[in-house]
Scaffold this active site. Structure first.
Site, short mmCIF file in Angstrom:
data_model
loop_
_atom_site.label_atom_id
_atom_site.label_comp_id
_atom_site.label_asym_id
_atom_site.label_seq_id
_atom_site.Cartn_x
_atom_site.Cartn_y
_atom_site.Cartn_z
N ASP A 189 71.51 46.42 -19.98
CA ASP A 189 70.49 47.31 -19.41
C ASP A 189 71.21 48.50 -18.80
O ASP A 189 72.06 48.34 -17.92
CB ASP A 189 69.67 46.57 -18.35
CG ASP A 189 68.59 47.46 -17.75
OD1 ASP A 189 67.71 47.91 -18.50
OD2 ASP A 189 68.64 47.72 -16.52
N GLU A 274 68.42 48.64 -25.24
CA GLU A 274 67.05 49.14 -25.30
C GLU A 274 67.01 50.43 -26.10
O GLU A 274 67.90 51.28 -25.97
CB GLU A 274 66.51 49.37 -23.88
CG GLU A 274 65.02 49.55 -23.81
CD GLU A 274 64.50 49.56 -22.37
OE1 GLU A 274 63.28 49.65 -22.20
OE2 GLU A 274 65.33 49.47 -21.45
N CYS A 327 59.24 38.00 -16.17
CA CYS A 327 60.06 36.97 -15.53
C CYS A 327 60.89 36.27 -16.61
O CYS A 327 60.35 35.73 -17.57
CB CYS A 327 59.19 35.96 -14.79
SG CYS A 327 60.14 34.60 -14.05
N CYS A 330 59.94 32.08 -16.32
CA CYS A 330 58.68 31.51 -16.79
C CYS A 330 57.97 32.39 -17.83
O CYS A 330 57.03 31.95 -18.49
CB CYS A 330 57.74 31.26 -15.61
SG CYS A 330 57.11 32.77 -14.83
N CYS A 346 58.93 36.12 -8.42
CA CYS A 346 57.84 35.73 -9.31
C CYS A 346 57.01 34.61 -8.66
O CYS A 346 57.45 33.93 -7.73
CB CYS A 346 58.42 35.26 -10.64
SG CYS A 346 57.16 34.75 -11.85
N CYS A 348 56.44 31.89 -9.88
CA CYS A 348 57.07 30.58 -10.13
C CYS A 348 58.16 30.26 -9.13
O CYS A 348 58.73 29.17 -9.15
CB CYS A 348 57.65 30.55 -11.55
SG CYS A 348 59.09 31.63 -11.78
N ASP A 355 67.61 44.66 -12.47
CA ASP A 355 68.43 45.04 -13.62
C ASP A 355 68.97 43.82 -14.37
O ASP A 355 69.00 43.81 -15.61
CB ASP A 355 69.57 45.94 -13.17
CG ASP A 355 69.08 47.24 -12.56
OD1 ASP A 355 68.00 47.69 -12.96
OD2 ASP A 355 69.77 47.81 -11.69
#
Length: 398
Positions: A189, A274, A327, A330, A346, A348, A355
């Site tokens: 990233d 990306e 996430c 999950c 999150c 969860c 990042d």
């Protein structure tokens, strides 16, 4: 492309004598003049719905040399003049194939000063390079050796805006061979606070080379702005000082990117990045300077050609993939997440560094793209619906 047929350019700095510098400067000027004359002739023919090819421009060059006005073209080697016509032909081929815009005229002040010589335009013996129309070899600084037994197929001489002279030799490099296969894969990233964040959790600092020299650059640019417009000696000196600072920034940035990309290619079989549209992102005035300094596009370019050389795979995931908001534990998708949010928790219970989480999601999405056979650049829409990458995301959402 086999390992024994990799064409590689080796670039070196050299220091010409006064006579060599004068000869090369004349050659640069003639190359630019021939290119512009040929472009004007082809443009005029284009307005008449006619096409002029390389052979016709080559015949025009012969005719131009016989005129009194352009007789000076005979004073330099004919090889670079023929090569610039070939470059123009390539530019038109790319234009007609809709890969590039219509060719533009070369400017004396702004265009790159360069001349390309093929084997008939230079002599390379015992590590000494002598160009046509020159009595002495170039004084080259051999910062690294050429591959053993290498014979340059083309030689390109150039001078940058900082006044430095370079020679680039294109050779077959048999030392470039595919690396041993490995199971290692990494998601990457890119960012501004950290240049790269890897799916392993490692963060690579952004050196911000332009910011480091920003004060020196601003001072030199103010001094240049105070000089009278024109071709005065003081203005040339001030412009050269600005160019040297820019060159220092670019050299350090390129060196850092080469080291990073080489390391990533050597350590990993698959690298997932990306598919960013940097040319659109730099339209943001608040971030344009920082994005340009990070050189994301150059990073990707270096990564891709090195991966091709060494038998590695680079996968570019769709730019609309919500890597930061998904996430990685999950698979649930969060709502809006402004840039100032650097960590989040999150539902969860998993707490994510923004990042690192994005890099891990890119790696997972890249593996899904590879498994589904969607290719390096997955389309946003496929005939059956969503791209393979987006189908995988949809399956993971609760």
């Amino acid at each position: 492309m086999t390992a024994n047929h990799v064409k590689r350019a080796f670039k070196y700095r050299f220091y010409p004598t006064d006579a060599q510098a004068a000869e090369l400067s004349r050659t640069f000027g003639c190359v630019r003049r021939v290119y512009n004359l040929a472009l004007a002739a082809r443009t005029e023919a284009w307005t008449r719905q006619e096409r002029v090819n390389y052979n016709q421009t080559s015949a025009l060059l012969t005719a131009w040399k016989k005129t009194e006005e352009l007789a000076f073209l005979n004073d330099v080697s004919s090889v670079p003049l023929q090569q610039t016509l070939r470059h123009l032909q390539t530019a038109f081929t790319n234009f007609f194939s809709k890969r590039a815009k219509y060719p533009r005229f070369k400017s004396r002040k702004k265009s790159r000063k360069s001349a390309e010589y093929t084997t008939s335009g230079f002599r390379f013996r015992d590590g000494r390079l002598t160009l046509a129309k020159m009595a002495e070899p170039l004084d080259i600084v051999w910062s690294r050796p050429l591959p053993e037994g290498a014979k340059p197929s083309t030689v390109t001489v150039s001078q940058d805006s900082a006044g430095r002279w370079f020679v680039s030799m294109l050779c077959d490099d048999p030392t470039v061979k595919p690396l041993s296969a490995t199971d290692a894969a990494v998601g990457v990233d890119v960012g501004l606070n950290h240049l790269l964040t890897l799916s392993t959790g490692e963060k690579i600092a952004n050196p911000r080379h332009e910011r480091t020299d920003r004060a020196r650059l601003a001072k030199a640019q103010r001094a240049l702005a105070r000089k009278a417009k024109g071709d005065g000696a003081n203005r040339r000196k001030a412009r050269l000082k600005v160019a040297k600072i820019h060159a220092r920034i670019a050299d350090r940035r390129r060196d850092g990117l080469h080291k990073l990309t080489t390391r990533l290619v050597r350590e990993n079989q698959t690298i997932v990045i990306e598919d960013l549209t940097v040319r659109n992102m730099v339209k943001n005035r608040s971030l344009a300077r920082a994005i340009s300094d990070a050189a994301w596009a150059e990073f990707r370019s270096l990564l891709e050609y090195k991966a091709q050389w060494y038998g590695r795979e680079v996968i570019a995931v769709d730019r609309f993939f919500p890597s930061s908001k998904l996430c990685s534990v999950c698979g649930s998708l969060q709502g809006k997440m402004p840039l100032h949010v650097r960590s989040w928790t999150c539902a969860c219970g998993a707490t994510h560094d923004r990042d690192v989480n994005a890099a891990r999601n890119l790696l997972a999405a890249g593996r899904a793209v590879s498994a589904c056979g969607a290719g390096v650049r997955p389309q946003r829409r496929t005939p059956g619906g969503q791209s393979a990458m987006k189908q995988e995301v949809s399956r993971r959402e609760p």
